[in-house]
Design a protein around this motif. Structure first.
Motif, mmCIF file in Angstrom:
data_model
loop_
_atom_site.group_PDB
_atom_site.id
_atom_site.type_symbol
_atom_site.label_atom_id
_atom_site.label_comp_id
_atom_site.label_asym_id
_atom_site.label_seq_id
_atom_site.Cartn_x
_atom_site.Cartn_y
_atom_site.Cartn_z
ATOM 1 N N ARG A 7 -1.476 -4.809 -8.774
ATOM 2 C CA ARG A 7 -1.031 -4.178 -7.707
ATOM 3 C C ARG A 7 -0.623 -5.114 -6.495
ATOM 4 O O ARG A 7 0.277 -4.691 -5.843
ATOM 5 C CB ARG A 7 -2.235 -3.343 -7.224
ATOM 6 C CG ARG A 7 -1.803 -2.296 -6.142
ATOM 7 C CD ARG A 7 -3.125 -1.513 -5.642
ATOM 8 N NE ARG A 7 -2.815 -0.646 -4.487
ATOM 9 C CZ ARG A 7 -2.663 0.769 -4.624
ATOM 10 N NH1 ARG A 7 -2.670 1.347 -5.800
ATOM 11 N NH2 ARG A 7 -2.068 1.319 -3.580
ATOM 12 N N GLU A 51 2.904 -4.051 -4.500
ATOM 13 C CA GLU A 51 2.598 -3.834 -3.131
ATOM 14 C C GLU A 51 3.832 -4.308 -2.356
ATOM 15 O O GLU A 51 4.685 -3.864 -1.370
ATOM 16 C CB GLU A 51 1.453 -3.822 -2.367
ATOM 17 C CG GLU A 51 0.506 -3.001 -2.756
ATOM 18 C CD GLU A 51 -1.136 -3.472 -2.420
ATOM 19 O OE1 GLU A 51 -1.104 -4.487 -1.633
ATOM 20 O OE2 GLU A 51 -2.116 -2.688 -2.435
ATOM 21 N N LEU A 98 1.603 3.534 -2.786
ATOM 22 C CA LEU A 98 3.045 2.433 -3.011
ATOM 23 C C LEU A 98 4.224 3.308 -2.641
ATOM 24 O O LEU A 98 5.443 2.733 -2.561
ATOM 25 C CB LEU A 98 3.037 1.762 -4.289
ATOM 26 C CG LEU A 98 2.021 0.545 -4.260
ATOM 27 C CD1 LEU A 98 0.685 0.810 -4.149
ATOM 28 C CD2 LEU A 98 2.302 -0.262 -5.692
#
Length: 233
Positions: free
Chosen positions: A39, A43, A73
């Motif tokens: 992640r 991001e 996101l």
């Protein structure tokens, strides 16, 4: 027709198991600062204005992705459940999957799912440094350590001169059509630049930095945590 305003697509191959980490969970989902490892890079990619869309190439049977909430996101993030047995297979499958959206001259940035310390300036330096390059290229850092070549019993055979040697990183950025053709022809490479090289072309090296760490072994998770904590602080 030539596209004079090429778009930039990111592909993140994430179908691997991360066996060198020694755990049962795929490496991309290991926890890092309270989030799945993958992640952190997603991001940054999704928040970079120059990136038009971010495709994550997952294994066909990936059940872990759906256990996490990725909605923050935004609409740039698109999962593709078409990953293959190797990185090259996954990237090629991703390229095939977006064939109806990407034009031949659009740029594709391939980034390792296991490089969570990617920063926006890494992406911007790569994009700006390659904007007018005919081939494309990759982030890399000059080799600083003395290199040794070993025999099967781990005794030194020779010292390898480090002059002009660079350590490849990601993202690696090439035109859609060029990268797809290169991977169609060279399926056993370990990165995209190698496929481009096998086609007789010469990718450009854009100097990155050591903070763009690849998490390979358990200790690397602690290093990545330190980098992210100090950068954010």
């Amino acid at each position: 027709m030539q596209n004079f305003h090429p778009r930039h697509y990111a592909i993140v191959p994430a179908a691997g198991s991360g066996s060198r980490m020694g755990g049962a969970q795929p490496k991309q989902y290991l926890e890092l600062l309270g989030k799945p490892l993958i992640r952190h890079a997603l991001e940054v990619l999704c928040a970079t204005p120059e990136i038009d869309k971010v495709f994550v190439v997952l294994s066909v049977g990936d059940a872990e992705w759906g256990r996490h909430d990725w909605s923050a996101l935004g609409p740039k993030l698109v999962p593709l459940f078409c990953g293959g047995a190797t990185r090259a297979d996954s990237v090629l499958s991703g390229l095939r999957a977006i064939a109806g959206e990407a034009e031949q001259t659009d740029w594709v940035l391939v980034h390792d799912a296991a490089r969570p310390c990617l920063a926006r300036w890494h992406i911007e330096k790569l994009i700006h440094g390659l904007a007018h390059d005919e081939v494309g290229g990759l982030l890399a850092i000059p080799v600083a350590d003395t290199l040794k070549r070993a025999d099967p019993s781990r005794h030194v055979l020779e010292t390898v001169p480090r002059d002009s040697l660079w350590q490849a990183q990601t993202p690696q950025m090439f035109r859609y059509v060029m990268l797809r053709r290169a991977l169609e022809a060279a399926t056993h490479v370990t990165d995209e630049a190698s496929a481009i090289e096998a086609a007789g072309l010469h990718p450009k090296l854009i100097e990155g930095d050591a903070t763009n760490l690849k998490v390979t072994y358990p200790l690397d998770l602690h290093l990545a945590e330190w980098i992210l904590n100090n950068r954010e602080g």
